[in-house]
Design an enzyme around this catalytic site. Structure first.
Site, PDB file in Angstrom:
ATOM      1  N   CYS A 108       0.842  -1.202   0.000  1.00 43.13           N
ATOM      2  CA  CYS A 108       0.000   0.000   0.000  1.00 43.13           C
ATOM      3  C   CYS A 108       0.878   1.253   0.000  1.00 43.13           C
ATOM      4  CB  CYS A 108      -0.991  -0.046   1.155  1.00 43.13           C
ATOM      5  SG  CYS A 108      -2.404   1.068   0.930  1.00 43.13           S
ATOM      6  N   HIS A 213      -3.554  -5.253   0.448  1.00 45.33           N
ATOM      7  CA  HIS A 213      -3.038  -5.637   1.767  1.00 45.33           C
ATOM      8  C   HIS A 213      -3.056  -7.157   1.935  1.00 45.33           C
ATOM      9  CE1 HIS A 213      -2.475  -1.848   4.061  1.00 45.33           C
ATOM     10  NE2 HIS A 213      -3.299  -1.367   3.150  1.00 45.33           N
ATOM     11  N   GLU A 215      -1.317  -8.979   3.789  1.00 43.49           N
ATOM     12  CA  GLU A 215      -1.100  -9.421   5.170  1.00 43.49           C
ATOM     13  C   GLU A 215      -2.417  -9.635   5.910  1.00 43.49           C
ATOM     14  OE1 GLU A 215      -1.857  -5.103   5.737  1.00 43.49           O
ATOM     15  OE2 GLU A 215      -0.842  -6.325   4.212  1.00 43.49           O
TER      16      GLU A 215
END
Length: 234
Positions: A108, A213, A215
């Protein structure tokens, strides 16, 4: 027992605390790495020593890089990064791009910093700068804003993910505008917004910027493969 690769993660800073979302550490640990937070130091010369200490780096998400970094004025919808964090991460990424061979993943904001540090620019606020763009913000957390992404064929990212189309979670109001010299777009949303960048020529290293994202959804394939590849390339 083999030593797990040390993966350095940048983190945010407030007046009294350093902060790091747990999802980054969890994703790295699940991939077999040992996550370590890197605080944004006031002494920028420390980036040289820092880059020798870790086997790979993750530049995490956050607020907005100053528009002056890419030659534009501040937009009223921008939320500025704390200067201490911005200065440290910009210096660290410049160091890693110029003097390092370790794997580097930008997520990001991290993707945007890599692009700007290498000479590219950003859309400051997609609803104004690219009115035809879809909604890329995460307006109702914890619910994710999910949209399809198309990955360039025969690209390093397609090799990592094992696919050319996937659903990604979106949480940003800025994005890559002019891709930096020496880099290329590797993935796009349906509205044309760049979702990933990487080197135009083989870099001999893992070097990737992702606008989404992974993660937060690292337990879902193929997003888990991003962190597996990061650790495997150490």
């Amino acid at each position: 027992m083999l030593r797990k690769p040390l993966i350095g993660m940048t983190c945010n800073v407030t007046a009294e605390h350093f902060q790091l979302p747990t999802a980054y550490a969890d994703a790295i640990a699940a991939a077999g790495g040992f996550p370590v937070a890197i605080p944004p130091l006031a002494n920028l010369s420390a980036v040289t020593a820092c880059h020798h200490r870790f086997d790979a780096f993750v530049i995490i998400g956050g607020d907005d890089l100053a528009a002056s970094r890419y030659g534009l004025d501040h937009h009223p919808e921008m939320t500025a990064l704390p200067p201490r964090r911005e200065n440290w991460e910009f210096a660290l990424v410049n160091e890693l791009l110029g003097h390092s061979r370790q794997p580097l993943l930008g997520i990001c904001l991290g993707c945007q910093i890599i692009n700007v540090a290498a000479g590219g620019s950003l859309y400051r606020h997609l609803p104004d700068d690219l009115p035809g763009a879809g909604e890329h913000r995460r307006l109702h957390p914890p619910a994710e804003n999910v949209h399809p992404v198309r990955v360039a064929a025969d690209s390093p990212l397609a090799d990592i993910l094992g696919c050319r189309e996937l659903s990604c979670n979106s949480s940003h109001h800025q994005a890559v505008h002019a891709v930096a010299p020496g880099f290329q777009a590797l993935a796009w949303a349906a509205d044309g917004v760049v979702e990933a960048i990487g080197p135009t020529a083989p870099a001999g290293r893992f070097l990737l910027g992702l606008q989404w994202h992974p993660e937060r959804i690292h337990h879902q394939p193929p997003h888990d493969r991003v962190f597996t590849a990061l650790v495997a390339n150490c």
